[in-house]
Design a protein around this motif. Structure first.
Motif, PDB file in Angstrom:
ATOM      1  N   ASN A  15      -5.945 -11.725  -1.203  1.00  0.00           N
ATOM      2  CA  ASN A  15      -7.405 -11.882  -1.343  1.00  0.00           C
ATOM      3  C   ASN A  15      -7.600 -12.781  -2.567  1.00  0.00           C
ATOM      4  OD1 ASN A  15     -10.077  -9.370  -1.604  1.00  0.00           O
ATOM      5  ND2 ASN A  15     -10.192 -11.481  -0.937  1.00  0.00           N
ATOM      6  N   ASN A  67     -19.396 -13.514  -3.845  1.00  0.00           N
ATOM      7  CA  ASN A  67     -18.641 -14.032  -2.702  1.00  0.00           C
ATOM      8  C   ASN A  67     -18.641 -15.560  -2.719  1.00  0.00           C
ATOM      9  OD1 ASN A  67     -17.891 -11.617  -1.244  1.00  0.00           O
ATOM     10  ND2 ASN A  67     -20.047 -11.383  -0.707  1.00  0.00           N
ATOM     11  N   ALA A  73     -21.951  -9.170  -4.333  1.00  0.00           N
ATOM     12  CA  ALA A  73     -21.436  -7.991  -3.635  1.00  0.00           C
ATOM     13  C   ALA A  73     -21.388  -6.816  -4.601  1.00  0.00           C
ATOM     14  CB  ALA A  73     -20.049  -8.269  -3.063  1.00  0.00           C
ATOM     15  N   ALA A  75     -19.072  -4.299  -4.392  1.00  0.00           N
ATOM     16  CA  ALA A  75     -17.722  -3.756  -4.607  1.00  0.00           C
ATOM     17  C   ALA A  75     -16.691  -4.782  -4.171  1.00  0.00           C
ATOM     18  CB  ALA A  75     -17.538  -2.465  -3.803  1.00  0.00           C
ATOM     19  N   CYS A  76     -15.559  -4.769  -4.855  1.00  0.00           N
ATOM     20  CA  CYS A  76     -14.427  -5.611  -4.459  1.00  0.00           C
ATOM     21  C   CYS A  76     -13.158  -4.968  -5.009  1.00  0.00           C
ATOM     22  CB  CYS A  76     -14.579  -7.024  -4.997  1.00  0.00           C
ATOM     23  SG  CYS A  76     -13.178  -8.091  -4.520  1.00  0.00           S
ATOM     24  N   GLY A  77     -12.460  -4.247  -4.157  1.00  0.00           N
ATOM     25  CA  GLY A  77     -11.298  -3.486  -4.617  1.00  0.00           C
ATOM     26  C   GLY A  77     -10.174  -4.381  -5.109  1.00  0.00           C
ATOM     27  N   ASN A  78      -9.845  -5.411  -4.330  1.00  0.00           N
ATOM     28  CA  ASN A  78      -8.743  -6.291  -4.740  1.00  0.00           C
ATOM     29  C   ASN A  78      -9.095  -7.015  -6.039  1.00  0.00           C
ATOM     30  OD1 ASN A  78      -6.967  -5.845  -2.486  1.00  0.00           O
ATOM     31  ND2 ASN A  78      -8.424  -6.994  -1.255  1.00  0.00           N
ATOM     32  N   ASN A 163     -20.629  -1.297  -0.672  1.00  0.00           N
ATOM     33  CA  ASN A 163     -20.897  -2.424   0.222  1.00  0.00           C
ATOM     34  C   ASN A 163     -20.693  -1.962   1.659  1.00  0.00           C
ATOM     35  OD1 ASN A 163     -18.104  -2.103   0.022  1.00  0.00           O
ATOM     36  ND2 ASN A 163     -17.678  -4.304  -0.050  1.00  0.00           N
ATOM     37  N   ASN A 197     -19.276  -6.113   6.315  1.00  0.00           N
ATOM     38  CA  ASN A 197     -17.863  -6.477   6.440  1.00  0.00           C
ATOM     39  C   ASN A 197     -17.356  -5.862   7.739  1.00  0.00           C
ATOM     40  OD1 ASN A 197     -17.258  -7.653   3.590  1.00  0.00           O
ATOM     41  ND2 ASN A 197     -18.381  -5.758   3.189  1.00  0.00           N
ATOM     42  N   ARG A 216     -17.963 -10.025   4.764  1.00  0.00           N
ATOM     43  CA  ARG A 216     -19.339 -10.497   4.521  1.00  0.00           C
ATOM     44  C   ARG A 216     -19.311 -11.574   3.435  1.00  0.00           C
ATOM     45  NH1 ARG A 216     -23.836  -6.587   1.736  1.00  0.00           N
ATOM     46  NH2 ARG A 216     -22.205  -6.556   0.148  1.00  0.00           N
ATOM     47  N   VAL A 218     -17.798 -14.303   3.288  1.00  0.00           N
ATOM     48  CA  VAL A 218     -16.537 -15.033   3.093  1.00  0.00           C
ATOM     49  C   VAL A 218     -15.953 -15.504   4.424  1.00  0.00           C
ATOM     50  CG1 VAL A 218     -14.194 -14.941   2.148  1.00  0.00           C
ATOM     51  CG2 VAL A 218     -16.028 -13.634   1.054  1.00  0.00           C
ATOM     52  N   ALA A 223      -6.849  -9.786   2.737  1.00  0.00           N
ATOM     53  CA  ALA A 223      -6.952  -8.387   2.297  1.00  0.00           C
ATOM     54  C   ALA A 223      -8.391  -8.098   1.919  1.00  0.00           C
ATOM     55  CB  ALA A 223      -6.053  -8.128   1.089  1.00  0.00           C
ATOM     56  N   CYS A 224      -8.830  -6.872   2.184  1.00  0.00           N
ATOM     57  CA  CYS A 224     -10.157  -6.431   1.744  1.00  0.00           C
ATOM     58  C   CYS A 224     -10.001  -4.982   1.277  1.00  0.00           C
ATOM     59  CB  CYS A 224     -11.172  -6.536   2.886  1.00  0.00           C
ATOM     60  SG  CYS A 224     -12.840  -6.043   2.384  1.00  0.00           S
ATOM     61  N   SER A 226     -12.090  -2.832  -0.325  1.00  0.00           N
ATOM     62  CA  SER A 226     -13.143  -1.855  -0.007  1.00  0.00           C
ATOM     63  C   SER A 226     -13.126  -1.532   1.484  1.00  0.00           C
ATOM     64  CB  SER A 226     -14.509  -2.388  -0.452  1.00  0.00           C
ATOM     65  OG  SER A 226     -14.752  -3.688   0.075  1.00  0.00           O
TER      66      SER A 226
HETATM   67  N1  LIG Z   1     -17.104  -9.448   0.937  1.00  0.00           N
HETATM   68  C1  LIG Z   1     -17.408  -8.131   0.359  1.00  0.00           C
HETATM   69  C2  LIG Z   1     -17.051  -8.096  -1.142  1.00  0.00           C
HETATM   70  C3  LIG Z   1     -15.558  -8.193  -1.412  1.00  0.00           C
HETATM   71  C4  LIG Z   1     -14.780  -7.173  -0.687  1.00  0.00           C
HETATM   72  C5  LIG Z   1     -13.264  -7.359  -0.696  1.00  0.00           C
HETATM   73  N2  LIG Z   1     -12.767  -8.632  -1.140  1.00  0.00           N
HETATM   74  C6  LIG Z   1     -12.591  -6.220  -1.400  1.00  0.00           C
HETATM   75  O1  LIG Z   1     -11.444  -6.379  -1.863  1.00  0.00           O
HETATM   76  O2  LIG Z   1     -13.187  -5.107  -1.413  1.00  0.00           O
HETATM   77  C7  LIG Z   1     -18.905  -7.850   0.495  1.00  0.00           C
HETATM   78  O3  LIG Z   1     -19.714  -8.799   0.482  1.00  0.00           O
HETATM   79  O4  LIG Z   1     -19.239  -6.659   0.583  1.00  0.00           O
END
Ligand SMILES: N[C@H](CCC[C@H](N)C(=O)O)C(=O)O
Length: 299
Positions: A15, A67, A73, A75-78, A163, A197, A216, A218, A223-224, A226
């Protein structure tokens, strides 16, 4: 032109992340700057994680998540794992408390270099996702892809980690599905007033699933984090798995623990690539010759 800010290009299981140091500043990264950085192949990112001074006492930093389409956004875990690795290398600390749009979260870097982020509690109410119409049971909602009489995908679980996420369950290889084709349609479906997402999940054991995500704001990512959390809690609440799940995304595995106190703990790696400085107004940037910062153990 804005005063230059430091950044690190990193990734969390592929990610693509930019960690931007906006501490000690009153300005924010302009959407135009984010979009310009996203367009440059060298700094192409999925999310920017902008580290700002704390807003709330008891937190170390406020983290703004952007994004690549310039939208914010929650949240973004990675990305959070990348932020932790960068701050741990800079400060020598291994535990942090952050504030994001999704609320307060804590994180720690372990001796082996892996990073755990407490992503908070999942939300399942239809208005918390949010959905544009009432669904009493968000473990499966009426939404499908393909012909009415033979849908390709249907009845997703929905959940929020701050998110919005929709998880479609499949019984075959997740790569069989043309996520690049219907991901954008579902992301913008009117049932998701804040978009969503979109993930496809194949459960392979009581403690394992495979996941692909159209993100969402992107598109397809490797990897995502969240989404991995949303898929793990949705798998548990639909009886497909237990509460500890290894979620394998195209970039590799994430360990997800849905604790008895309802908090979701995500554990995985982060990787530094290069650093430089950029203009938060225009997005103009330059690379520096910094070496990889020392990090703990070998993840
Ligand atoms: N695109 C997601 C945010 C990043 C999520 C993802 N990169 C993660 O690692 O959680 C959103 O707009 O809710």
């Amino acid at each position: 032109m804005g005063e230059q800010a430091a950044f690190a290009k990193m990734n969390g299981l592929g990610n693509e992340i930019i960690v931007a140091d906006m501490r000690g500043r009153s300005d924010h990264i302009a959407p135009a700057a984010a979009i310009a950085l996203a367009r440059d192949p060298a700094t192409k990112f999925d999310q920017v994680m902008a580290i700002h001074d704390p807003k709330t006492s008891g937190t170390d930093y406020y983290v703004e998540i952007i994004n690549c389409d310039g939208t914010r956004a929650q949240a973004c875990g990675n990305g959070m794992r990348c932020v932790v690795q960068a701050l741990a290398a800079e400060t020598g600390r291994n535990r942090f408390t952050f504030e994001t749009l999704a609320g307060i979260l804590t994180a720690a870097e372990h001796e082996n270099g892996l990073i755990s982020v407490d992503m908070g509690k999942p939300r399942f109410g239809w208005q918390e996702i949010p959905l544009s119409e009432e669904f009493a049971d968000t473990r499966r909602i009426e939404l499908q892809v393909g012909p009415i009489d033979a849908p390709v995908l249907h009845s997703p679980s929905v959940a929020s980690m701050g998110n919005p996420h929709a998880i479609f369950w499949v019984d075959r290889d997740v790569w069989f599905y043309e996520l690049e084709k219907f991901g954008p349609l579902l992301e913008h479906h009117p049932i998701f007033p804040e978009r969503a997402n979109i993930s496809i999940a194949e459960v392979t054991a009581n403690d394992a699933l495979i996941l692909r995500t159209w993100e969402r704001g992107v598109g397809l990512t490797r990897a995502c984090g969240s989404a991995a959390c949303a898929a793990a809690v949705s798998a548990a609440r639909t009886g497909r798995t237990g509460r500890n799940v290894t979620v394998t995304v195209p970039g590799g595995p994430l360990e997800i623990e849905w604790r008895d106190d309802d908090h979701v703990i995500m554990t995985g790696p982060a990787e530094w690539e290069f650093s430089g400085t950029f203009d938060p107004v225009t997005g103009a940037w330059s690379r520096d010759n910094a070496a990889a910062p020392a990090k703990r153990g070998v993840a």
